[in-house]
Design an enzyme around this catalytic site. Structure first.
Site, PDB file in Angstrom:
ATOM      1  N   GLU A 194       7.578  15.316   4.710  1.00  6.04           N
ATOM      2  CA  GLU A 194       8.315  15.936   3.619  1.00  6.04           C
ATOM      3  C   GLU A 194       8.485  17.440   3.850  1.00  6.04           C
ATOM      4  OE1 GLU A 194       6.920  14.897  -0.257  1.00  6.04           O
ATOM      5  OE2 GLU A 194       6.189  12.907   0.370  1.00  6.04           O
ATOM      6  N   ASP A 226       2.448  13.944   2.364  1.00  9.75           N
ATOM      7  CA  ASP A 226       1.880  13.326   1.164  1.00  9.75           C
ATOM      8  C   ASP A 226       1.232  12.008   1.578  1.00  9.75           C
ATOM      9  OD1 ASP A 226       1.335  13.199  -1.583  1.00  9.75           O
ATOM     10  OD2 ASP A 226       3.044  11.890  -1.916  1.00  9.75           O
ATOM     11  N   ARG A 230      -1.017   2.769   0.691  1.00  5.39           N
ATOM     12  CA  ARG A 230       0.023   1.877   0.158  1.00  5.39           C
ATOM     13  C   ARG A 230      -0.554   0.701  -0.626  1.00  5.39           C
ATOM     14  NH1 ARG A 230       4.265   5.213   0.218  1.00  5.39           N
ATOM     15  NH2 ARG A 230       4.892   5.851   2.321  1.00  5.39           N
ATOM     16  N   GLN A 233      -1.743   2.048  -3.910  1.00  4.05           N
ATOM     17  CA  GLN A 233      -0.553   2.465  -4.657  1.00  4.05           C
ATOM     18  C   GLN A 233       0.192   1.268  -5.249  1.00  4.05           C
ATOM     19  OE1 GLN A 233       2.285   4.556  -2.194  1.00  4.05           O
ATOM     20  NE2 GLN A 233       3.839   4.631  -3.782  1.00  4.05           N
ATOM     21  N   THR A 250      -3.161  15.700   0.090  1.00  9.59           N
ATOM     22  CA  THR A 250      -1.817  16.110   0.492  1.00  9.59           C
ATOM     23  C   THR A 250      -1.989  17.317   1.397  1.00  9.59           C
ATOM     24  OG1 THR A 250      -0.829  15.379  -1.603  1.00  9.59           O
ATOM     25  CG2 THR A 250       0.433  16.944  -0.284  1.00  9.59           C
ATOM     26  N   GLU A 351       8.211   2.357   6.285  1.00  8.39           N
ATOM     27  CA  GLU A 351       9.561   2.025   6.760  1.00  8.39           C
ATOM     28  C   GLU A 351       9.570   1.689   8.247  1.00  8.39           C
ATOM     29  OE1 GLU A 351      12.905   4.587   4.995  1.00  8.39           O
ATOM     30  OE2 GLU A 351      11.102   5.816   4.743  1.00  8.39           O
TER      31      GLU A 351
END
Length: 423
Positions: A194, A226, A230, A233, A250, A351
């Protein structure tokens, strides 16, 4: 005086006179202070101020940039102009050179005291990919996604500088094939590449900021990772948003690139359809031609393009304050995962491995679906300048460590064994 620095700047370093990013550093046995990166050195601004070479309001003999950031754009521009003059006019060399410290001799610290932390979800490619994974038979984008910059509030207290060890988090997780949740270390630890920006000048409660106010309030840009568990989350985000799957860590880069250093990198962002509401409209092109590079254990695995981001930083700022929430010095806003249209441009393992269903094969033959203990993840980025050179946003790196203190097993009656100290 010329436009060229008298300080040696190796070709391709990215820390040329067009950049001059700010950071906080310390030498062994000395207190932290503010500096500027140039070439292979850090320019000690506190030392320059003490020598009477740079105007100072006790901003630079400090352990953070917050005091200087709160001073406002007039002070920022004046300091940048003076630093540029000192580094390009050979007449100043004998006075300035003693305040240049080789980078290997310093420790780079967290540059800001983080007030609040907000993480957006602004890449249409990332959002569409995630939607396709988890809602394969529905529109991958939620109805509100093209209407406003979606975000969540993170935890300011776990924003760490690059190089800080990242400990694998524990939490509840439940895989699709499991009937009940279990508690343990995350099995699906991920990164998110990011770009963030940090606020300098605060705003008053009840007074939203328009996109046009961006330069007057935002000090600069930096890189953000960040880190995301997963599995934790996914289990906790039903129905609310991220919590423990994000709040454990982070990472940010140690250098903050001034907004003005990125003027030449501004490009037209992707077209927004449907048209945005009036409070999100702005006339200037605020896409940024920043290319990120993600490296896992020394191997480049992705090059996400920030220019493809659907929502721009000024729109993110406007949306974050539209309800009247005040801006505070040190507020950190991250873009959300930066992903492009191509598979090689995806900014997270979620991804890159399509939620763990496709192995990511590294050049050395090893494979990953998610991060393993011992893995080192580094994000770098560069942008063009008006002279045709490239400036760097530095790098943010972190190595995964196992949790240093796994929860002790429960005993009968819900008690835990006493291992020392007070019961």
């Amino acid at each position: 005086m010329t436009d060229e620095p008298w300080v040696p700047v190796p070709a391709g370093s990215g820390f040329g006179i067009e950049n001059l990013p700010y950071g906080v550093f310390a030498r062994p046995g000395e207190l932290p202070r503010v500096g500027v990166a140039v070439g292979e050195a850090v320019l000690d601004l506190a030392g320059l101020a003490a020598a009477g070479l740079l105007d100072d309001r006790r901003w630079f003999a400090s352990g953070s940039l917050n005091g200087f950031m709160a001073a406002g754009r007039t002070a920022w521009l004046a300091a940048r102009a003076r630093i540029t003059q000192l580094l390009t006019d050979p007449a100043h060399r004998s006075q300035v050179e003693p305040h240049l410290i080789p980078l290997p001799q310093v420790e780079l610290l967290r540059p800001i005291e983080v007030a609040d932390f907000v993480d957006f979800y602004s890449s249409i490619h990332h959002a569409a990919n995630v939607g396709q994974m988890f809602r394969p038979h529905a529109n991958p984008l939620a109805p509100n996604w093209r209407r406003m910059p979606v975000a969540y509030h993170g935890r300011a207290g776990t924003v760490y500088v690059s190089g800080t060890p990242i400990f694998r988090p524990w939490g509840q997780r439940r895989e699709e094939h499991e009937l009940e949740p279990t508690h343990g270390p995350s099995r699906r630890l991920d990164f998110e590449a990011e770009v963030g920006f940090v606020a300098g000048v605060p705003s008053a409660p009840g007074h939203p900021l328009p996109p046009a106010a961006f330069r007057d309030h935002v000090f600069g840009f930096l890189l953000v990772n960040d880190w995301s568990a997963r599995d934790i989350q996914m289990w906790e985000s039903r129905p609310l948003g991220p919590f423990l799957g994000k709040s454990f860590a982070t990472s940010i880069s140690p250098w903050v690139v001034p907004v003005d250093a990125l003027e030449a990198a501004r490009v037209t962002p992707p077209a927004q359809d449907p048209p945005v509401l009036p409070y999100l409209r702005h006339d200037e092109p605020w896409g940024l031609d920043i290319t990120l590079e993600v490296e896992l254990n020394g191997h480049v695995i992705a090059r996400p393009p920030f220019a493809s981001m659907y929502w721009t930083p000024p729109q993110q700022l406007a949306h974050a304050t539209v309800n009247g929430a005040p801006l505070r010095t040190g507020d950190l806003f991250a873009s959300g995962t930066v992903s492009g249209a191509e598979p090689t441009e995806r900014g997270c393992l979620l991804e890159l491995t399509w939620n763990g269903t496709e192995d990511l094969v590294l050049p050395d033959g090893t494979t990953r679906t998610f991060l393993e203990d011992g893995d080192t993840l580094t994000i770098r980025a560069h942008a063009p300048t008006a002279t045709g050179a490239r400036l760097t946003l530095g790098e943010v790196t972190g190595t995964i460590h196992p949790s240093p203190a796994a929860p002790a097993p429960a005993m009968a009656g819900g008690r835990r064994p006493i291992t020392g100290g007070h019961p």
